[in-house]
Design an enzyme around this catalytic site. Sequence first.
Site, PDB file in Angstrom:
ATOM      1  N   ARG A  53       0.799  -1.236   0.000  1.00 58.21           N
ATOM      2  CA  ARG A  53       0.000   0.000   0.000  1.00 58.21           C
ATOM      3  C   ARG A  53       0.817   1.264   0.000  1.00 58.21           C
ATOM      4  O   ARG A  53       0.352   2.309  -0.421  1.00 58.21           O
ATOM      5  CB  ARG A  53      -0.899   0.011   1.265  1.00 58.21           C
ATOM      6  CG  ARG A  53      -1.918  -1.086   1.318  1.00 58.21           C
ATOM      7  CD  ARG A  53      -2.380  -1.354   2.735  1.00 58.21           C
ATOM      8  NE  ARG A  53      -1.417  -2.133   3.502  1.00 58.21           N
ATOM      9  CZ  ARG A  53      -1.103  -1.911   4.763  1.00 58.21           C
ATOM     10  NH1 ARG A  53      -1.669  -0.935   5.431  1.00 58.21           N
ATOM     11  NH2 ARG A  53      -0.213  -2.658   5.373  1.00 58.21           N
ATOM     12  N   THR A  98       7.765 -10.730   1.844  1.00 57.70           N
ATOM     13  CA  THR A  98       6.378 -10.875   1.396  1.00 57.70           C
ATOM     14  C   THR A  98       6.162 -12.330   0.978  1.00 57.70           C
ATOM     15  O   THR A  98       7.097 -13.128   0.959  1.00 57.70           O
ATOM     16  CB  THR A  98       6.080  -9.985   0.166  1.00 57.70           C
ATOM     17  OG1 THR A  98       6.629 -10.616  -1.012  1.00 57.70           O
ATOM     18  CG2 THR A  98       6.670  -8.597   0.293  1.00 57.70           C
ATOM     19  N   LYS A 225       9.352 -25.714  -0.396  1.00 56.98           N
ATOM     20  CA  LYS A 225      10.633 -25.956   0.278  1.00 56.98           C
ATOM     21  C   LYS A 225      11.374 -27.124  -0.367  1.00 56.98           C
ATOM     22  O   LYS A 225      12.594 -27.080  -0.530  1.00 56.98           O
ATOM     23  CB  LYS A 225      10.395 -26.229   1.763  1.00 56.98           C
ATOM     24  CG  LYS A 225       9.964 -24.983   2.505  1.00 56.98           C
ATOM     25  CD  LYS A 225       9.554 -25.290   3.917  1.00 56.98           C
ATOM     26  CE  LYS A 225       9.246 -24.014   4.671  1.00 56.98           C
ATOM     27  NZ  LYS A 225       8.533 -24.238   5.918  1.00 56.98           N
TER      28      LYS A 225
HETATM   29  N1  LIG Z   1       6.206 -16.517   9.706  1.00 59.60           N
HETATM   30  C1  LIG Z   1       7.198 -17.404   9.590  1.00 59.60           C
HETATM   31  O1  LIG Z   1       7.536 -18.153  10.514  1.00 59.60           O
HETATM   32  C2  LIG Z   1       7.955 -17.534   8.305  1.00 59.60           C
HETATM   33  C3  LIG Z   1       9.076 -18.366   8.262  1.00 59.60           C
HETATM   34  C4  LIG Z   1       9.811 -18.439   7.074  1.00 59.60           C
HETATM   35  C5  LIG Z   1       9.394 -17.730   5.977  1.00 59.60           C
HETATM   36  N2  LIG Z   1       8.263 -16.934   6.047  1.00 59.60           N
HETATM   37  C6  LIG Z   1       7.883 -16.204   4.868  1.00 59.60           C
HETATM   38  O2  LIG Z   1       7.993 -14.811   5.109  1.00 59.60           O
HETATM   39  C7  LIG Z   1       7.126 -14.121   4.211  1.00 59.60           C
HETATM   40  C8  LIG Z   1       6.300 -13.111   5.010  1.00 59.60           C
HETATM   41  O3  LIG Z   1       5.500 -13.802   5.965  1.00 59.60           O
HETATM   42  P1  LIG Z   1       4.650 -12.977   7.041  1.00 59.60           P
HETATM   43  O4  LIG Z   1       4.176 -13.996   8.011  1.00 59.60           O
HETATM   44  O5  LIG Z   1       5.417 -11.798   7.512  1.00 59.60           O
HETATM   45  O6  LIG Z   1       3.422 -12.459   6.122  1.00 59.60           O
HETATM   46  P2  LIG Z   1       2.421 -11.217   6.427  1.00 59.60           P
HETATM   47  O7  LIG Z   1       2.394 -10.918   7.879  1.00 59.60           O
HETATM   48  O8  LIG Z   1       1.147 -11.530   5.731  1.00 59.60           O
HETATM   49  O9  LIG Z   1       3.112  -9.992   5.681  1.00 59.60           O
HETATM   50  C9  LIG Z   1       3.233  -9.957   4.295  1.00 59.60           C
HETATM   51  C10 LIG Z   1       3.668  -8.569   3.888  1.00 59.60           C
HETATM   52  O10 LIG Z   1       3.912  -8.573   2.473  1.00 59.60           O
HETATM   53  C11 LIG Z   1       3.364  -7.368   1.936  1.00 59.60           C
HETATM   54  N3  LIG Z   1       3.106  -7.488   0.501  1.00 59.60           N
HETATM   55  C12 LIG Z   1       2.251  -8.298  -0.142  1.00 59.60           C
HETATM   56  N4  LIG Z   1       2.292  -8.065  -1.478  1.00 59.60           N
HETATM   57  C13 LIG Z   1       3.204  -7.083  -1.659  1.00 59.60           C
HETATM   58  C14 LIG Z   1       3.687  -6.372  -2.792  1.00 59.60           C
HETATM   59  N5  LIG Z   1       3.252  -6.660  -4.027  1.00 59.60           N
HETATM   60  N6  LIG Z   1       4.605  -5.412  -2.606  1.00 59.60           N
HETATM   61  C15 LIG Z   1       5.061  -5.095  -1.358  1.00 59.60           C
HETATM   62  N7  LIG Z   1       4.629  -5.731  -0.243  1.00 59.60           N
HETATM   63  C16 LIG Z   1       3.716  -6.702  -0.397  1.00 59.60           C
HETATM   64  C17 LIG Z   1       2.098  -7.176   2.717  1.00 59.60           C
HETATM   65  O11 LIG Z   1       1.663  -5.843   2.525  1.00 59.60           O
HETATM   66  P3  LIG Z   1       0.196  -5.361   3.025  1.00 59.60           P
HETATM   67  O12 LIG Z   1       0.309  -5.248   4.500  1.00 59.60           O
HETATM   68  O13 LIG Z   1       0.056  -4.059   2.335  1.00 59.60           O
HETATM   69  O14 LIG Z   1      -0.759  -6.414   2.552  1.00 59.60           O
HETATM   70  C18 LIG Z   1       2.598  -7.482   4.138  1.00 59.60           C
HETATM   71  O15 LIG Z   1       3.207  -6.335   4.693  1.00 59.60           O
HETATM   72  C19 LIG Z   1       6.279 -15.205   3.528  1.00 59.60           C
HETATM   73  O16 LIG Z   1       6.819 -15.489   2.250  1.00 59.60           O
HETATM   74  C20 LIG Z   1       6.463 -16.410   4.419  1.00 59.60           C
HETATM   75  O17 LIG Z   1       6.343 -17.626   3.709  1.00 59.60           O
HETATM   76  C21 LIG Z   1       7.559 -16.813   7.191  1.00 59.60           C
END
Ligand SMILES: NC(=O)c1ccc[n+]([C@@H]2O[C@H](COP(=O)([O-])OP(=O)(O)OC[C@H]3O[C@@H](n4cnc5c(N)ncnc54)[C@H](OP(=O)(O)O)[C@@H]3O)[C@@H](O)[C@H]2O)c1
Length: 356
Positions: A53, A98, A225
């Site tokens: 956003r 993301t 993965k």
């Molecule tokens: N949580 C874990 O334990 C974990 C572990 C390893 C890897 N990961 C990976 O880490 C990544 C993030 O996970 P999360 O849990 O932090 O997800 P999340 O809380 O849903 O956050 C995702 C973020 O990505 C942003 N986003 C989406 N589309 C975008 C775009 N086109 N341009 C810029 N920003 C964009 C979203 O923006 P908005 O807020 O504007 O929607 C939000 O800020 C994922 O790929 C996940 O698989 C997570």
Amino acid sequence: MSTVVQLATARRRVPRLALLGTGVVGTAFVGRYSRLRDQLDRLPEFTWLANSRSLQACSAGLADALELARQAPAQASALPPWAEAESLHAGDVVVDATASETVADWHAEWLSRGIHVVTANKLGNGGALQRSQAILRARHLGASHYGDSATVGAGLPLLRSLRALVAGGDRIHRVEGILSGSLAWLFNHYDGVRPFSGFVRQARDAGYTEPDPRDDLSGEDVRRKLLILARAAGIDLHAEQVQVESLVPASLASLSVTEFDARMEALDAPLAERFQQAEQAGAKLRFVGRFDSQGASVGLQALPESHPFCAGGGTDNRVAIYSDRYAEQPLVVQGPGAGAEVTAAALLDDVLNIVR
Ligand SMILES: NC(=O)c1ccc[n+]([C@@H]2O[C@H](COP(=O)([O-])OP(=O)(O)OC[C@H]3O[C@@H](n4cnc5c(N)ncnc54)[C@H](OP(=O)(O)O)[C@@H]3O)[C@@H](O)[C@H]2O)c1
């Protein structure tokens, strides 16, 4: 001026950092960066951070920039806010926190311009083979680095070990194990009595699951993965070549995230049945991914309690690597494989390894 000279000139600048994603992982990354900034040498300065956003420059303070981005209203433009940002230069580092296909599509573009990419987003190397191959070509073209240790095992020395074995001339025969921290947590806690859906909500609230828990429950996250691991082992595996058993009933598959949340109880009866069958056979349920020269699969298995994959607790990943060198007894990597803090630490480690 030739491309090589242009890249070398640009790299003489002080590298800067840009962050995409201000959700659970992005916020933890900013927190860790802020805590360690004074302690760590050569940590690049943040130039901007963005989500879908809003884009915020960080010159007036990182905490304020993060807060402004998180509070920003939805925007109407079809272009993401960062697409028109002040351009990054060769030697800068972009961190992708993301789960966005659009952002993953940019990885090769940045790399080919000499901009390093550090990612928690699995869609770069864990999506279409074509995109993964484009990333490899772009790394060579831009002489840039791709830090992906957060994508599998949330930074456990898994990808790194696999790549070191391959670089040392070893051939990988088989990789198998518990690759999802969230599914590990779920099946370590599920007791067959309390509803499975309640545990899913708990895991999501703790930040263990993907933004949409169906990415975990469908086996899609483990498939990604497995693709990343296979490709690191030098095997050009296509997504369709992985047999995936989903835990998401068809009735829940195409709902919005909010509708899914309201109807998650549909998960409970089939899982309770699987649990009882396993219990009667003296087994435990574990969600296992594996690949070898014959193929690749992802799914729920009932394993004897003495099986090594039943060891470990919490969000532990436990992965066995069989190779020429480790033919009889596998090399085993085990440790917490989910959670925003370990993931953010893996991202920052990759940034530091690149700029050092
Ligand atoms: N949580 C874990 O334990 C974990 C572990 C390893 C890897 N990961 C990976 O880490 C990544 C993030 O996970 P999360 O849990 O932090 O997800 P999340 O809380 O849903 O956050 C995702 C973020 O990505 C942003 N986003 C989406 N589309 C975008 C775009 N086109 N341009 C810029 N920003 C964009 C979203 O923006 P908005 O807020 O504007 O929607 C939000 O800020 C994922 O790929 C996940 O698989 C997570």
